[in-house]
Design a protein around this motif. Sequence first.
Motif, PDB file in Angstrom:
ATOM      1  N   UNK A  49       0.213  -0.788  -0.031  1.00 54.81           N
ATOM      2  CA  UNK A  49       0.226   0.301   0.111  1.00 54.81           C
ATOM      3  C   UNK A  49       1.210   1.251   0.396  1.00 54.81           C
ATOM      4  N   UNK A  50       1.778   0.826   0.721  1.00 47.47           N
ATOM      5  CA  UNK A  50       2.928   2.527   0.756  1.00 47.47           C
ATOM      6  C   UNK A  50       4.365   2.537  -0.231  1.00 47.47           C
ATOM      7  N   UNK A  51       3.643   1.834  -1.228  1.00 47.51           N
ATOM      8  CA  UNK A  51       4.446   1.822  -2.793  1.00 47.51           C
ATOM      9  C   UNK A  51       4.171   2.335  -3.229  1.00 47.51           C
ATOM     10  N   UNK A  52       2.255   2.746  -2.963  1.00 47.38           N
ATOM     11  CA  UNK A  52       1.916   3.319  -4.036  1.00 47.38           C
ATOM     12  C   UNK A  52       0.637   4.591  -3.414  1.00 47.38           C
ATOM     13  N   UNK A  53       0.928   4.612  -1.976  1.00 49.65           N
ATOM     14  CA  UNK A  53       0.179   5.630  -1.418  1.00 49.65           C
ATOM     15  C   UNK A  53       0.997   6.246  -0.470  1.00 49.65           C
ATOM     16  N   UNK A  54       1.175   7.893   0.024  1.00 47.69           N
ATOM     17  CA  UNK A  54       2.382   7.811   0.387  1.00 47.69           C
ATOM     18  C   UNK A  54       1.764   8.355   1.707  1.00 47.69           C
ATOM     19  N   UNK A  55       1.013   7.375   1.853  1.00 50.48           N
ATOM     20  CA  UNK A  55      -0.010   7.162   3.819  1.00 50.48           C
ATOM     21  C   UNK A  55      -1.841   7.743   3.017  1.00 50.48           C
ATOM     22  N   UNK A  56      -2.352   7.334   4.799  1.00 51.55           N
ATOM     23  CA  UNK A  56      -3.421   6.172   4.555  1.00 51.55           C
ATOM     24  C   UNK A  56      -4.535   8.312   4.346  1.00 51.55           C
TER      25      UNK A  56
END
Length: 185
Positions: A49-56
């Motif tokens: 998930x963090x490969x795609x999005x910096x944070x929630x």
Amino acid sequence: MPRNRRPQDREEKRQEIVRAAATLFTDVGYDETSTTKIATAAGVTTTTIYWYFADKDALLVAVLDHVLEAALAEAALHSQRPWADQVLWAVDRLERYRRLVTVVHARAPISESIGAWHDEFHRLVDSMMVDGFRDAGVPESDLDAMTKIGVFVVEGLLMHPQSEQDRRAVVTLLTGQTRRGSGSS
């Protein structure tokens, strides 16, 4: 544990994560949904998930974009309907995403990315409201005020749910006032 799957391209995997997050944020809630739950639902690791999005919050913005894109495509199918019906459709559509609406309003002041998304969303909605009220015959001098009233009505209906009959009565009065105000009845 993530399941073994065929190789996916980056965008396909990203969209799978967004769809899983959209379902969980909508059904369970943003604060109640961990990235671990999202990863499990998407069949990936939390690290992925963090490969795609910096944070929630970045993931929430992607979810909001995904929901908005679908809503705008669907709204285009309703563009020839009467203004009151278009507003009611928008309220019904937003009501399905009440949890997202609530979290956006709560997080916008503390999250730069969500705040920016919220501001852009309101610019879009205001523009659509102006067009709708203009087409309904509201004088140019009253468009700004009617747009604000329209936004207040929609947000009020979302925060204080009403029966379908009461919701229709409120929106009909809002949009009916515009016709009376412009001289047609």
